[in-house]
Every structure is written in C-alpha cells, then in structure tokens.
Design an enzyme around this catalytic site. Structure first.
Site, PDB file in Angstrom:
ATOM      1  N   TRP A 124      40.383  28.837  33.401  1.00 27.55           N
ATOM      2  CA  TRP A 124      41.267  30.007  33.409  1.00 27.55           C
ATOM      3  C   TRP A 124      41.379  30.564  34.815  1.00 27.55           C
ATOM      4  O   TRP A 124      42.461  30.950  35.255  1.00 27.55           O
ATOM      5  CB  TRP A 124      40.768  31.065  32.424  1.00 27.55           C
TER       6      TRP A 124
ATOM      7  N   ASP B 249      39.683  39.160  34.984  1.00 28.98           N
ATOM      8  CA  ASP B 249      40.073  38.636  33.679  1.00 28.98           C
ATOM      9  C   ASP B 249      38.829  38.761  32.794  1.00 28.98           C
ATOM     10  O   ASP B 249      37.841  38.064  33.001  1.00 28.98           O
ATOM     11  CB  ASP B 249      40.506  37.171  33.822  1.00 28.98           C
TER      12      ASP B 249
ATOM     13  N   LYS C 162      39.855  37.285  21.558  1.00 28.35           N
ATOM     14  CA  LYS C 162      38.449  36.906  21.582  1.00 28.35           C
ATOM     15  C   LYS C 162      37.581  38.021  20.988  1.00 28.35           C
ATOM     16  O   LYS C 162      36.836  37.791  20.062  1.00 28.35           O
ATOM     17  CB  LYS C 162      37.980  36.603  23.005  1.00 28.35           C
TER      18      LYS C 162
HETATM   19  C1  PLP Z   1      41.492  32.646  26.271  1.00 25.82           C
HETATM   20  C2  PLP Z   1      41.490  33.033  27.706  1.00 25.82           C
HETATM   21  C3  PLP Z   1      42.664  33.140  28.459  1.00 25.82           C
HETATM   22  C4  PLP Z   1      44.024  32.789  27.909  1.00 25.82           C
HETATM   23  O1  PLP Z   1      44.485  33.712  27.046  1.00 25.82           O
HETATM   24  P1  PLP Z   1      45.957  33.620  26.427  1.00 25.82           P
HETATM   25  O2  PLP Z   1      46.060  34.919  25.720  1.00 25.82           O
HETATM   26  O3  PLP Z   1      45.977  32.423  25.542  1.00 25.82           O
HETATM   27  O4  PLP Z   1      46.922  33.477  27.552  1.00 25.82           O
HETATM   28  C5  PLP Z   1      42.565  33.561  29.771  1.00 25.82           C
HETATM   29  N1  PLP Z   1      41.379  33.849  30.325  1.00 25.82           N
HETATM   30  C6  PLP Z   1      40.218  33.736  29.641  1.00 25.82           C
HETATM   31  C7  PLP Z   1      38.930  34.076  30.313  1.00 25.82           C
HETATM   32  C8  PLP Z   1      40.243  33.324  28.312  1.00 25.82           C
HETATM   33  O5  PLP Z   1      39.091  33.213  27.626  1.00 25.82           O
END
Ligand code: PLP
Length: 356
Positions: free
Chosen positions: A99, A166, A190
């Site tokens: 990511w 993030d 999540k």
């Molecule tokens: C799951 C995840 C993403 C992607 O998320 P989307 O909503 O599918 O774009 C980005 N960063 C991290 C750390 C993730 O776990």
C-alpha cells in the site's frame, strides 16, 4: 459450527454493528423507512453524519483545528488526493509495503517524491530505522500498519514536516496523538465499517498551499465546507460505521482496545514462537503488527501448508491464508475479533502439531 473470521478486509465487525445495521435497513432512526432509501439531506441522516464525525473526534481526542470528513473512493483514492492537495514540488515516503508503494507511485505523478527508506530488500518484513526525513519536503507519508506484511508503527513518529498517515488497518486500535499528524486517512473496511467509505482527519492549516488547480470533488476543502455532504455520501457505510463507533465507546474506547489487541496478539505470537511447525515472518518482535499476524510453515514442514489450511478450515477458521506476496498464513485480529477466536486458532495449531 462457529466461524472465526480472520479476513484482512473487509473483515469482522462487532455483532452490535451487524444487528444495528439490520435494524437500520428495516427502520432507520424511527423514520419507518430503510437507511437505504432515505434522503441524505433528511434531518435523520444529517444527524447520523454529524454524530459519526463527533464520535471520531471524541474517541480519538481530535484537537481543535482539525476536520473529520467521510469520502468515497477507498483509501486508494487518498494515494492521489494527498499529493494533489498537499504537495507543491516535493514529498517524502516511507515505503514499508504494497500500500505504501502504491501511495508513493501516485505522488510521483505530482512532482518529486523521495523514498526516505524502504524495507523492500527483505520483502517488507521489518520497519526501516534511523532514516532522515528531508526538511524541505511538503510532507512525510507513512503507513502505520502494513496489512499485507504484518509490520506496524505503534508509536506516533516525530516529523519536522507535516506527517501524513495511512491508518486504514489500525485506526481505532490504539490511542493516537492526532496533533502529531497533518492528515490521517483510513478506509472503513478494516476496523470501522463496511467497504465504501473512507475517513480523513485533516489539520486546517495544511490546505490551500498548492499552486495547481484541484478538481472540485478531489479538493478536501469542498468536503470540509459541505460537512461531507457535497454530493451523496455512502449513507449505509456511514451509518454502519457510526454503530461501530458507538460500540467502541461502550467498550471503553481506544485505550481499552489497545489492551485487548495487545493481549490477543501476544497469545498468537507466543504460540507461533513455541509451535515447531510455524515461524513468524516478521523477525523483530518490536516491528510486529497487533492487527495482522503473518507466519509461515517452518522450512522442514513446508509441505504441510495446504494441509494445515484445510485442517484449520474444517475447524471453522476463515480467512487465514496469507497474501500471495508473502504466502503462508495471516490472521487479522481487528478490534471486533474476540480473544476466544484467537484461542481457537491456537488450539487448532496445537492439534495440528500433535498430528505431525
Ligand atoms: C486495505 C488497505 C488499503 C486499500 O484500501 P481501499 O479502500 O481498498 O482502497 C490501503 N492502505 C492500507 C494500509 C490498507 O490496509
């Protein structure tokens, strides 16, 4: 048979969220209508959005000068919105996983993006240390929890330039000192709610500094000004997220979650270390994620990987197959996962060991 949900995302939600979501689909806030069929401008939904934002501020102790907004597009859209809104010429990235790499790639579209450090040399199995953050960049971007590789930055770093994080897969899993960050974003699926909504926390003073023209929908100021109601928000995902936040508050908040999460992760990591069949992929315990526990078969038992997956599945374990770029196994222990599920997985690991 009881299912134990270890999926990495979308992932387990509190039973409270599921029940309240069903209720809301039938009869939202006493309107006699479903949350799926009401106007986002209705006073009931406006109250839901405002309450959700207020709960985020309360639970994360968000200081004054910050805004909380809810957007569509997933965390992945933030990979480009962040540089588009915050980066004039230069930005800095800590590349700790897939990511993070994707976020870094997008930043390069907008100017000079610097890789401050990376752990790619060892398949992202550790966190880089002793790196230097360039003081002339517009911001420094980190990924606090590396969902795929199972590493986690568990302390809020100090950065001489605006810090962007993030936090998709560890938001609300522990207290965060929001004042250390310029911007935090997290996809809901999540630790918060169903897929379809992304939460962003932004410090007011980092906006309005770039020279480029930003398309209206991609400009954070649009959504701040309209209080996340510029266009139709993902109403159901926001409503369900509100339920999770209510549950979290009832449970005692993020400090209590942190204790629970530490306890759950410790039980599993201890078993991985003890069990002759398994080894953790992240060698330094300090770098290990409390959210996504990655492990593989010890080299001499490699041939039993598929058999273990089948065995675990037959015992009700769901979603423990590792991501294809790591292999082996990954058990995600998000807030809503009860300790009982971790203990059930440990039991399965012990039983399988006894058969070998
Ligand atoms: C799951 C995840 C993403 C992607 O998320 P989307 O909503 O599918 O774009 C980005 N960063 C991290 C750390 C993730 O776990």
């Amino acid at each position: 048979m009881k299912k134990h949900n270890f999926y990495a995302g979308p992932s387990i939600l509190p039973q409270f969220t599921i029940e309240k979501s069903i209720e809301g689909i039938r009869n939202f806030a006493g309107t006699g209508l479903s949350v799926l069929e009401i106007s986002h401008r209705s006073k009931e939904f406006v109250a839901c959005m405002n309450d959700t934002i207020a709960l985020v501020k309360e639970l994360l102790d968000v200081p004054r000068g910050y805004h909380v907004i809810f957007l569509g597009g997933g965390a992945s859209l933030q990979f480009c919105m962040v540089p588009m809104n915050l980066m004039n010429h230069k930005s800095a990235y800590l590349v700790t996983g897939e990511w993070a790499s994707k976020a870094f790639k997008e930043a390069k579209i907008f100017g000079e993006a610097i890789e401050v450090a990376s752990s790619k040399d060892k398949n992202f199995s550790y966190l880089p240390k002793n790196y230097v953050i360039p003081s002339d960049a517009d911001y420094f971007h980190i990924t606090t929890n590396n969902t795929i590789y199972g590493t986690e930055i568990k302390e809020d770093p100090i950065s001489p330039i605006p810090l962007v994080a993030d936090m998709s897969s560890d938001i609300f899993s522990r207290p965060v000192d929001v004042s250390k960050y310029a911007l935090i974003y997290a996809g809901a699926q999540k630790n918060l709610g169903p897929a379809g909504v992304t939460m962003v926390i932004i410090r007011e003073d980092v906006l309005g500094k770039v020279e480029r023209t930003i398309p209206t929908m991609l400009d954070y100021r649009t959504h701040i000004k309209a209080e996340s109601m510029f266009n139709t928000p993902p109403v159901f995902a926001v409503f369900a997220s509100q339920q999770t936040l209510l549950w979290l508050k009832e449970m005692g908040g993020v400090k209590v979650m942190q204790e629970r999460n530490r306890q759950k992760a410790q039980i599993l990591y201890e078993e991985i270390e003890r069990n002759k069949l398994f080894v953790p992929t992240v060698t330094d315990p300090a770098d290990r994620s409390l959210m996504n526990v990655c492990f593989v078969m010890a080299p001499e038992y490699k041939e039993f990987e598929a058999e273990f997956l089948d065995f675990a599945k037959s015992k009700g374990m769901v979603g423990i197959q590792g991501h294809r770029s790591v292999g082996g196994f990954r058990a995600s222990l998000y807030n809503a996962l009860p300790e009982e599920s971790v203990k059930a997985l440990v039991q399965v690991m012990k039983e399988f060991e006894a058969k070998k």
